[in-house]
Design a protein around this motif. Structure first.
Motif, PDB file in Angstrom:
ATOM      1  N   PRO A   2     -24.369   9.110 -35.648  1.00  0.00           N
ATOM      2  CA  PRO A   2     -24.153  10.011 -36.789  1.00  0.00           C
ATOM      3  C   PRO A   2     -22.728  10.538 -36.791  1.00  0.00           C
ATOM      4  CG  PRO A   2     -26.219  10.529 -35.656  1.00  0.00           C
ATOM      5  CD  PRO A   2     -25.480   9.557 -34.780  1.00  0.00           C
ATOM      6  N   ILE A   3     -22.165  10.659 -37.968  1.00  0.00           N
ATOM      7  CA  ILE A   3     -20.812  11.189 -38.115  1.00  0.00           C
ATOM      8  C   ILE A   3     -20.896  12.564 -38.770  1.00  0.00           C
ATOM      9  CG2 ILE A   3     -18.576  10.872 -39.259  1.00  0.00           C
ATOM     10  CD1 ILE A   3     -19.105   7.834 -39.083  1.00  0.00           C
ATOM     11  N   VAL A   4     -20.231  13.530 -38.161  1.00  0.00           N
ATOM     12  CA  VAL A   4     -20.203  14.892 -38.688  1.00  0.00           C
ATOM     13  C   VAL A   4     -18.774  15.208 -39.110  1.00  0.00           C
ATOM     14  CG1 VAL A   4     -20.707  17.319 -38.268  1.00  0.00           C
ATOM     15  CG2 VAL A   4     -22.081  15.552 -37.129  1.00  0.00           C
ATOM     16  N   LEU A   5     -18.594  15.464 -40.382  1.00  0.00           N
ATOM     17  CA  LEU A   5     -17.270  15.762 -40.937  1.00  0.00           C
ATOM     18  C   LEU A   5     -17.157  17.255 -41.209  1.00  0.00           C
ATOM     19  CD1 LEU A   5     -14.549  14.810 -42.249  1.00  0.00           C
ATOM     20  CD2 LEU A   5     -15.835  14.615 -44.399  1.00  0.00           C
ATOM     21  N   THR A   6     -16.060  17.855 -40.749  1.00  0.00           N
ATOM     22  CA  THR A   6     -15.856  19.267 -41.006  1.00  0.00           C
ATOM     23  C   THR A   6     -15.724  19.543 -42.501  1.00  0.00           C
ATOM     24  OG1 THR A   6     -14.412  21.172 -40.643  1.00  0.00           O
ATOM     25  CG2 THR A   6     -13.363  19.007 -40.628  1.00  0.00           C
ATOM     26  N   ARG A   7     -16.419  20.560 -42.949  1.00  0.00           N
ATOM     27  CA  ARG A   7     -16.370  20.939 -44.358  1.00  0.00           C
ATOM     28  C   ARG A   7     -14.981  21.424 -44.767  1.00  0.00           C
ATOM     29  NH1 ARG A   7     -20.565  21.976 -47.603  1.00  0.00           N
ATOM     30  NH2 ARG A   7     -22.001  22.102 -45.829  1.00  0.00           N
ATOM     31  N   ALA A   8     -14.176  21.805 -43.784  1.00  0.00           N
ATOM     32  CA  ALA A   8     -12.854  22.378 -44.070  1.00  0.00           C
ATOM     33  C   ALA A   8     -11.900  21.389 -44.748  1.00  0.00           C
ATOM     34  CB  ALA A   8     -12.228  22.900 -42.777  1.00  0.00           C
ATOM     35  N   VAL A   9     -12.186  20.090 -44.672  1.00  0.00           N
ATOM     36  CA  VAL A   9     -11.276  19.124 -45.300  1.00  0.00           C
ATOM     37  C   VAL A   9     -11.612  18.889 -46.771  1.00  0.00           C
ATOM     38  CG1 VAL A   9     -10.847  17.920 -43.113  1.00  0.00           C
ATOM     39  CG2 VAL A   9     -12.617  17.059 -44.669  1.00  0.00           C
ATOM     40  N   LEU A  10     -12.745  19.352 -47.217  1.00  0.00           N
ATOM     41  CA  LEU A  10     -13.165  19.074 -48.594  1.00  0.00           C
ATOM     42  C   LEU A  10     -12.140  19.509 -49.645  1.00  0.00           C
ATOM     43  CD1 LEU A  10     -17.011  19.814 -48.607  1.00  0.00           C
ATOM     44  CD2 LEU A  10     -15.814  17.656 -48.207  1.00  0.00           C
ATOM     45  N   PRO A  11     -11.518  20.671 -49.516  1.00  0.00           N
ATOM     46  CA  PRO A  11     -10.551  21.082 -50.554  1.00  0.00           C
ATOM     47  C   PRO A  11      -9.210  20.344 -50.466  1.00  0.00           C
ATOM     48  CG  PRO A  11     -11.414  22.983 -49.315  1.00  0.00           C
ATOM     49  CD  PRO A  11     -11.737  21.761 -48.536  1.00  0.00           C
ATOM     50  N   LEU A  12      -9.007  19.539 -49.432  1.00  0.00           N
ATOM     51  CA  LEU A  12      -7.699  18.940 -49.194  1.00  0.00           C
ATOM     52  C   LEU A  12      -7.488  17.618 -49.922  1.00  0.00           C
ATOM     53  CD1 LEU A  12      -7.386  19.659 -45.357  1.00  0.00           C
ATOM     54  CD2 LEU A  12      -6.497  21.009 -47.268  1.00  0.00           C
ATOM     55  N   TYR A  13      -8.540  17.006 -50.414  1.00  0.00           N
ATOM     56  CA  TYR A  13      -8.553  15.749 -51.158  1.00  0.00           C
ATOM     57  C   TYR A  13      -8.162  14.528 -50.336  1.00  0.00           C
ATOM     58  CZ  TYR A  13      -3.437  15.435 -51.864  1.00  0.00           C
ATOM     59  OH  TYR A  13      -2.099  15.311 -51.678  1.00  0.00           O
ATOM     60  N   PHE A  14      -7.353  14.692 -49.283  1.00  0.00           N
ATOM     61  CA  PHE A  14      -6.872  13.559 -48.483  1.00  0.00           C
ATOM     62  C   PHE A  14      -6.733  14.021 -47.034  1.00  0.00           C
ATOM     63  CE2 PHE A  14      -3.965  10.278 -46.976  1.00  0.00           C
ATOM     64  CZ  PHE A  14      -4.266   9.175 -47.755  1.00  0.00           C
ATOM     65  N   PHE A  15      -6.975  13.104 -46.080  1.00  0.00           N
ATOM     66  CA  PHE A  15      -6.768  13.469 -44.671  1.00  0.00           C
ATOM     67  C   PHE A  15      -6.452  12.232 -43.849  1.00  0.00           C
ATOM     68  CE2 PHE A  15     -11.059  12.002 -44.655  1.00  0.00           C
ATOM     69  CZ  PHE A  15     -11.464  11.774 -43.348  1.00  0.00           C
ATOM     70  N   TRP A  16      -5.974  12.479 -42.613  1.00  0.00           N
ATOM     71  CA  TRP A  16      -5.559  11.409 -41.705  1.00  0.00           C
ATOM     72  C   TRP A  16      -6.401  11.422 -40.438  1.00  0.00           C
ATOM     73  CZ3 TRP A  16      -1.843   7.732 -42.734  1.00  0.00           C
ATOM     74  CH2 TRP A  16      -1.053   7.945 -43.866  1.00  0.00           C
ATOM     75  N   MET A  17      -6.608  10.232 -39.881  1.00  0.00           N
ATOM     76  CA  MET A  17      -7.387  10.086 -38.648  1.00  0.00           C
ATOM     77  C   MET A  17      -6.830   8.897 -37.862  1.00  0.00           C
ATOM     78  SD  MET A  17     -10.690   8.422 -40.558  1.00  0.00           S
ATOM     79  CE  MET A  17     -10.062   8.860 -42.191  1.00  0.00           C
ATOM     80  N   GLY A  18      -7.428   8.618 -36.704  1.00  0.00           N
ATOM     81  CA  GLY A  18      -7.021   7.462 -35.920  1.00  0.00           C
ATOM     82  C   GLY A  18      -7.313   6.165 -36.651  1.00  0.00           C
ATOM     83  N   GLY A  19      -6.546   5.115 -36.301  1.00  0.00           N
ATOM     84  CA  GLY A  19      -6.697   3.845 -37.012  1.00  0.00           C
ATOM     85  C   GLY A  19      -7.039   2.660 -36.132  1.00  0.00           C
ATOM     86  N   GLY A  20      -7.539   2.907 -34.907  1.00  0.00           N
ATOM     87  CA  GLY A  20      -7.936   1.799 -34.055  1.00  0.00           C
ATOM     88  C   GLY A  20      -6.890   1.401 -33.024  1.00  0.00           C
ATOM     89  N   HIS A  21      -5.732   2.032 -33.080  1.00  0.00           N
ATOM     90  CA  HIS A  21      -4.668   1.845 -32.101  1.00  0.00           C
ATOM     91  C   HIS A  21      -3.994   3.195 -31.940  1.00  0.00           C
ATOM     92  CE1 HIS A  21      -0.688   0.743 -30.494  1.00  0.00           C
ATOM     93  NE2 HIS A  21      -1.233  -0.407 -30.101  1.00  0.00           N
ATOM     94  N   MET A  22      -3.546   3.491 -30.746  1.00  0.00           N
ATOM     95  CA  MET A  22      -2.963   4.805 -30.463  1.00  0.00           C
ATOM     96  C   MET A  22      -1.837   5.167 -31.416  1.00  0.00           C
ATOM     97  SD  MET A  22      -1.528   6.210 -26.830  1.00  0.00           S
ATOM     98  CE  MET A  22      -0.903   7.880 -26.645  1.00  0.00           C
ATOM     99  N   ASP A  23      -1.063   4.183 -31.845  1.00  0.00           N
ATOM    100  CA  ASP A  23       0.089   4.450 -32.706  1.00  0.00           C
ATOM    101  C   ASP A  23      -0.164   4.119 -34.177  1.00  0.00           C
ATOM    102  OD1 ASP A  23       1.449   5.162 -30.397  1.00  0.00           O
ATOM    103  OD2 ASP A  23       2.270   3.158 -30.106  1.00  0.00           O
ATOM    104  N   LEU A  24      -1.411   3.888 -34.530  1.00  0.00           N
ATOM    105  CA  LEU A  24      -1.740   3.541 -35.918  1.00  0.00           C
ATOM    106  C   LEU A  24      -2.654   4.608 -36.510  1.00  0.00           C
ATOM    107  CD1 LEU A  24      -1.598   1.501 -38.252  1.00  0.00           C
ATOM    108  CD2 LEU A  24      -3.569   0.322 -37.225  1.00  0.00           C
ATOM    109  N   LYS A  25      -2.246   5.181 -37.633  1.00  0.00           N
ATOM    110  CA  LYS A  25      -3.021   6.228 -38.285  1.00  0.00           C
ATOM    111  C   LYS A  25      -3.580   5.727 -39.622  1.00  0.00           C
ATOM    112  CE  LYS A  25      -1.931   8.481 -34.800  1.00  0.00           C
ATOM    113  NZ  LYS A  25      -2.934   8.500 -33.709  1.00  0.00           N
ATOM    114  N   LEU A  26      -4.736   6.270 -39.961  1.00  0.00           N
ATOM    115  CA  LEU A  26      -5.432   5.880 -41.185  1.00  0.00           C
ATOM    116  C   LEU A  26      -5.662   7.118 -42.047  1.00  0.00           C
ATOM    117  CD1 LEU A  26      -7.193   4.018 -42.997  1.00  0.00           C
ATOM    118  CD2 LEU A  26      -9.089   4.462 -41.398  1.00  0.00           C
ATOM    119  N   GLY A  27      -5.194   7.052 -43.278  1.00  0.00           N
ATOM    120  CA  GLY A  27      -5.403   8.146 -44.210  1.00  0.00           C
ATOM    121  C   GLY A  27      -6.211   7.671 -45.405  1.00  0.00           C
TER     122      GLY A  27
END
Length: 208
Positions: A164-189
């Motif tokens: 199960p994935i739990v997403l913080t409600r705090a990002v809802l007003p932000l419309y966009f966010f960034w997270m890890g992308g499968g490699h330490m130096d790769l980010k996914l937004g």
């Protein structure tokens, strides 16, 4: 053309497609993450490589590099284990592991996380007591086994085993966010709405 030459050519084509920095080869983790995002048809997805010194920077410097207008858009994925759950349990309403997506600037409120999991049981009378929850960051071996990603590269996409994935409600007003992308130096937004549509997370107030 020899097999070695062909493999080298394929590797270079992959590196070009993933826009890898010099010296970085595409590995299975990167492929799983990218394939999962593409299969989910997340059209707002943006991939961005960052310098290896990224985690030495302030949150403000990281946000600037990613083009994020606020540090609140920078998120991490934490595999959490409920130590009170039997390892052999198959109860979907009381999972042993959950993947929490929360902002770097926030602290996880474990009681609120417990409330989010308790709500999986619609009947209030059936909900577990708070004493049945003992949340800890999962051991490295469990993280590797379930997510298939190393430290600082974990992304909710392409997990080796579904949790199960739990997403913080705090990002809802932000419309966009960034997270890890499968490699330490790769980010996914991506757009928050696209993430919710693709992953169907439990959206809850889990920040302290």
């Amino acid at each position: 053309m020899s097999i070695e030459d062909l493999e080298t050519r394929v590797a270079k084509l992959e590196q070009a497609r993933y826009k890898c920095p010099d010296g970085v080869l595409v590995d299975d983790s990167m492929r799983r993450a990218r394939t999962a995002v593409e299969q989910k048809q997340v059209y707002s997805a943006v991939w961005k490589w960052v310098p290896s010194s990224y985690y030495d920077w302030s949150y403000e410097e990281r946000a600037k590099t990613l083009g994020a207008p606020t540090i609140d858009m920078l998120c991490k994925s934490l595999l959490m284990e409920n130590k009170s759950v039997d390892p052999n349990s198959n109860d979907a309403t009381n999972p042993k592991f959950v993947l929490v997506v929360i902002q770097y600037v926030a602290n996880l409120d474990e009681r609120k996380l417990s409330s989010a999991i308790r709500s999986l049981r619609p009947n209030v009378k059936d909900r577990l007591d708070y004493s049945k929850f003992d949340w800890r960051i999962a051991e490295l071996a469990d993280n590797d086994r379930l997510t298939g990603y190393s430290h600082n590269s974990v992304t909710p996409f392409g997990l080796k085993q579904e949790v199960p994935i739990v997403l913080t409600r705090a990002v809802l007003p932000l419309y966009f966010f960034w997270m890890g992308g499968g490699h330490m130096d790769l980010k996914l937004g991506m757009a928050v709405s696209d993430f919710i549509k693709a992953m169907n997370p439990i959206v809850a107030d889990i920040n302290k």
